[in-house]
Motif scaffolding. Sequence first.
Motif, PDB file in Angstrom:
ATOM      1  N   ASP A 122       0.834  -1.196   0.000  1.00 18.50           N
ATOM      2  CA  ASP A 122       0.000   0.000   0.000  1.00 18.50           C
ATOM      3  C   ASP A 122       0.873   1.252   0.000  1.00 18.50           C
ATOM      4  OD1 ASP A 122      -3.214   0.397   1.676  1.00 18.50           O
ATOM      5  OD2 ASP A 122      -2.496   0.864  -0.337  1.00 18.50           O
ATOM      6  N   ASP A 128       0.762  -2.777  -7.215  1.00 15.05           N
ATOM      7  CA  ASP A 128      -0.503  -3.479  -7.163  1.00 15.05           C
ATOM      8  C   ASP A 128      -0.227  -4.973  -7.164  1.00 15.05           C
ATOM      9  OD1 ASP A 128      -3.268  -1.947  -8.842  1.00 15.05           O
ATOM     10  OD2 ASP A 128      -3.154  -3.042  -6.927  1.00 15.05           O
ATOM     11  N   LYS A 145      -2.114  -9.103  -7.741  1.00 13.60           N
ATOM     12  CA  LYS A 145      -3.238  -9.891  -8.237  1.00 13.60           C
ATOM     13  C   LYS A 145      -2.961 -11.334  -7.820  1.00 13.60           C
ATOM     14  CE  LYS A 145      -6.790  -9.219 -10.909  1.00 13.60           C
ATOM     15  NZ  LYS A 145      -7.560  -7.959 -10.888  1.00 13.60           N
ATOM     16  N   LYS A 170       3.261  -2.661 -11.279  1.00 17.80           N
ATOM     17  CA  LYS A 170       3.119  -1.230 -11.039  1.00 17.80           C
ATOM     18  C   LYS A 170       1.641  -0.857 -11.066  1.00 17.80           C
ATOM     19  CE  LYS A 170       7.029   1.456 -12.445  1.00 17.80           C
ATOM     20  NZ  LYS A 170       7.741   2.105 -13.510  1.00 17.80           N
ATOM     21  N   SER A 171       1.194  -0.030 -10.153  1.00 16.83           N
ATOM     22  CA  SER A 171      -0.194   0.423 -10.236  1.00 16.83           C
ATOM     23  C   SER A 171      -0.267   1.581 -11.225  1.00 16.83           C
ATOM     24  CB  SER A 171      -0.689   0.831  -8.858  1.00 16.83           C
ATOM     25  OG  SER A 171       0.159   1.825  -8.329  1.00 16.83           O
ATOM     26  N   GLU A 172      -1.469   1.806 -11.771  1.00 16.62           N
ATOM     27  CA  GLU A 172      -1.648   2.749 -12.886  1.00 16.62           C
ATOM     28  C   GLU A 172      -1.113   4.146 -12.575  1.00 16.62           C
ATOM     29  OE1 GLU A 172      -2.862  -0.185 -15.017  1.00 16.62           O
ATOM     30  OE2 GLU A 172      -2.853   1.820 -15.852  1.00 16.62           O
ATOM     31  N   LYS A 221       1.146   5.310 -10.942  1.00 15.75           N
ATOM     32  CA  LYS A 221       2.566   5.521 -10.678  1.00 15.75           C
ATOM     33  C   LYS A 221       3.379   5.753 -11.941  1.00 15.75           C
ATOM     34  CE  LYS A 221       5.960   4.818  -7.541  1.00 15.75           C
ATOM     35  NZ  LYS A 221       7.125   4.037  -7.607  1.00 15.75           N
TER      36      LYS A 221
END
Lengths: 116, 1077
Positions: free
Chosen positions: B112, B117, B119, B129-131, B133
């Motif tokens: 967090d 990210d 899954k 990588k989360s979107e 970033k």
Amino acid sequence: MLQAFADDHWSESDRNLYALYPRFATASNQITNNLQTSTWWMRNGSFLRLKSVELGYSLSPQLLQRLRIKSLRLYASGMNLLTISGFKLWDVEQGGNGFAYPIQKVVNIGAQISIN
Amino acid sequence: MCCFSRSSFANEAKRLLPEKESKQKIFIKQVLRVMKLTTILLLFTCLAASATGFSQITLSEKSVPLSNVLRKIQRQSGYDILYRYELTQEVGPITVNVKNVPLKEALDACLDGKGLDYKIVGKTIVVSKSEQKRDVAPAIKPVRKEPAAPPRINIVGSVKDSTGNPLAGATVALKGTAIATKTDANGNYSLSIPDEGGTLEISYTGYNTVEIPVSKTGVIDAVLSLADTRAEEIVITAYGEKKMREAVTGSVTTVNPENLRIPSSNLTTSLAGQIAGIIAYQPGGQPGYDNAQFFIRGVTTFGYSSSPLIIIDNLESSTNDLARLQVNDIESFSILKDAGATALYGSRGANGVVLVMTKRGKIGTPVVSGQFDNSLSRPTKNLQLADPITFMKLYNEASVTRDPYAGERYTADKIYFTQQTIDKAPGYNPYVYPVNDWMDLLFKKYTNNQRANINIRGGSNLAKYFVSGSYNVDNGILKVDPINNFNNNVKLNSYQLRSNIDMNLTKTTVLSVLLGGIFDQYNGPITSDPSGASDLWNIVMHTDPVAFPAYFLPDSANLYTKHLLFGNTNGGLSVNPYANLMRGYSQFYRSTINAQLNIAQDLKMLLPGLKFSGMISTTRFSNYSINRTYNPFYYAVQNYNAVKDQYSLLWLNNVTDGNKPTEYLDFSRSPNIVTSQVYMQGVLSYDKTFASDHNISAKLIGARQERVLSTSANGTFDGSLQGTLPYRNLNYSGSVTYTYARKYITDFSFGYNGSERFSEEKRFGFFPTVGAAWVLSREKFWQESFLADLISSFKLRGSYGFAGNDNISGNRFFYLSNVDLTGGNGASFGVVNGYSRPGVAISNYPNPLVTWERSNQLSLGAELTILKDLKTVVEVYKQKRDNIYQTRLPIASMGLETGIGANLGKAESKGLDLSLDYSTMVAKDVMIAGRANLTATQSKYIFNEEPDYPGEPWRRKTGALINQRYGYVAERLFVDDQEVANSPYQFAGTMGGDIKYRDVNGDGQITTADMVPIGDPATPQITYGFGLSSRIKQFDIAFFFQGNAKTSLFINPQRRKPVFRWWSTGQYHALAAGVCR
């Protein structure tokens, strides 16, 4: 014939008992005596030599950056330029192997370049 | 990552592909990599964690890399976790504290706010990588996002080297975090850091890293000094292991390869005086034949082999391989000098080890480096010959002085007209009254050589590479006649290619492929010297300068001749040095290729600190050599009319036999030499520190080597069965080192070696060694006393142990008989001797008792750093050799066909190695460094198989120096024949003016019993060197002196007969045919 032997040898006119070369001869069977291994032919093999010397110049990075070069060094170097030894007939480092391809002295120019 | 190796995961990932468009790219890459690696890494599947079924996760981590935390989660959950390693690096260290929480909660706690990210798919967790970033600017590496981020400050500054030049690309990092940046082209940087203070760490390859506390001003400038002496603080020990100098108890000298840089294309010529512990000298200067002789701690045995073992990239190599190494390709150069250092090489290490590692790739953008040299080379000293007139007069003197009736060879006329030729005065004719300055006719004043080396070095997290190519051309100083359409001068073209590639297959596995090739192409004069070096100097010294001209210009009868008209003596040919040089050329094509596959596996998942590396390599050597020669045409002057100055040429060697002169080149080939070597090695090593003060490191090594030779080393076919069998060696060795508080170090190592040469009972030798070291300067009493300021580091060390040597004779299998049933003298029977039977020849009697030559070594050393800058290493040692193989004396006369040997000889050597190294900055831009080395050694016979010589102890070698010559003691020259007659009888024909020898045993005659050990050995007992170097702003200057001492030189009287001609007709024919060996 070595000049040194011509200059300093035993002869009937100059009976130097400590001459560099004993009485001359024209055939080896006449001088079996002198061809033996003995202290007569022994020399001190010590030496001190200027093995290497080098002078270099590195170009300034500011200048090189424009040419996209990381480093550039120009240099002149030398090897075996000077030898100190009591033995003069040939290069003393060759030892008894004097009548052979001589050791070389070298003068050199060179460049070292690095590109990133 | 071990999880990559799971093939089940690869399938899982494949099914996933169509579902997630956004992650497709990363995935395809991953999957492809995974699939490739799966096959390669089946070997290592055992290493993958096979954890199962924990659903509750407990983590308590403070400032550790994310990757470590993920690995923990993987272990606890039994799920596989897939992520890109770089992603976890960008996040930097994290802190997480959870107890018995479900997997999801643990993952949330870790990821967090980090821009990552995850899954969960089946039993696999994919971290990406989360979107949001994606758009973070890359110039400054992302900083972890903390919920309540403290205020940030901006630090700016510049990084320069000690000469004031900006350093572009230097790394500026906040210590202990991932916050880092690089300097721009002008050496400036700007870095945003949390306003909590801290320390900046500024580093640049090849420079010392500096740490500067963050100041409130926000400006931090740094000056980095060159890390000159860095290479000497790390030593490279057996099997290429890097160790802190401090932690070594054996005697190892690691030299900065830069010190070996001299303008020569032969590395062996630069060793003398540069490394404490090496005795070296160079016996000749001919390119291709100019290797220096070198010995570690001198010649310590009078056995068969005293040469050190040469290891390049873990492979046993030849002196030529070492000679062709480029300084630019060398990462480290070490010599291992005592039993403690060489123990792991066991059987091969008794004469010391030269250990070279070549450069490997480095992470970063590729750097191309090149070096180009052009040299002018000439002899250090030319032989000074007497002029022709003096020669003739002295020759006449030589004839008459021994025999008044002999007559003078050179008439007054000849001397007079020769002088006219020299003066070009009336009556001169250079063909009738020739004058040859052979030195000038044959040898050039100087020559020109070129060298080039280019290498590329770079790499990424996946692979690193170092690729290097070199080309050297060395020309000789021999003259070439334009009428010949070939080159008879020395020209050595040498090419080298090296490619070292390291691939990170997983986080713990490195696969290395090392390929190297050395290709020598030699062209040179025809020689009768078996070594291959030119014999022209020797020929010149023994050739009459006035007997014949070197060659004639064509006279009217020979205007259309296509060959050179060489001069020679009428009535029995002698050697014409010019013809000897011009009559052809010899060539060799020598290649060495080696390929090496190395796999290093960190086994920390089994046991932290455990590592394995395995290596297999092969080396092929081939040498093809050919001579191409013509038989020279020889001419002499006849019918000379002095008044008209006319003469004609007489063809001297108008023969039709095998010595018939030719206008074409004939050829003769030597047997091709082909050698194949296969070497395998496995190393299991363990290194672990317990309770912060106790360190244990251990090593187990197994190695085997097999060589197949097409011919024996000198190029002749070994016709026997034995010569065709592979040569094999087996080596098991190991070591354990225990270090307490980096103060006390003890170690034990052993070599257990098998050699094919010895019978089964004697085949394996066990060679143990113990060592200890004490770092006094880490002791409290030292640090608290005034000594700490004077001597900042002080270590004492010592080692005692054994090493073995199986290269003790030219004989192959001591324990096998070698009998040729048809090779001996036969016998014939019957009335007309019509029936013959061959005899039996014996070349070896079986001797199952022959075993290892053994060396027993004690070595003590002190390492000091005085006044911070002067590094001093002093070592003393004593080495005893026993079991030196010698042929037994008494048995030789007992009717045996061949000698019988045994492990009889003993030798002892002792010596001192000293090295001093000093380096300091005297001003901002001025660096001065000095270094000095001394190697002094002396070796003696302790036992030699020889008669007792009662009453004549000087004849015994026992007690004499190894390699010391035996000879007569010359007192002076005899005054006259009278004195000869009244002195002890010497040799037949002795006259006044000959050498008078001392009758040592007083028996009234000079015999071999009067020979005593004289002088010092031909191998120097002292080699030393010293030099200074300095850098002043952009200039640098360096010089280095080198010397040898305690060595004697013998003017070989056999080769130096000054007057009479050396060559007879018979020798001429043999030489011209190129078969005189």
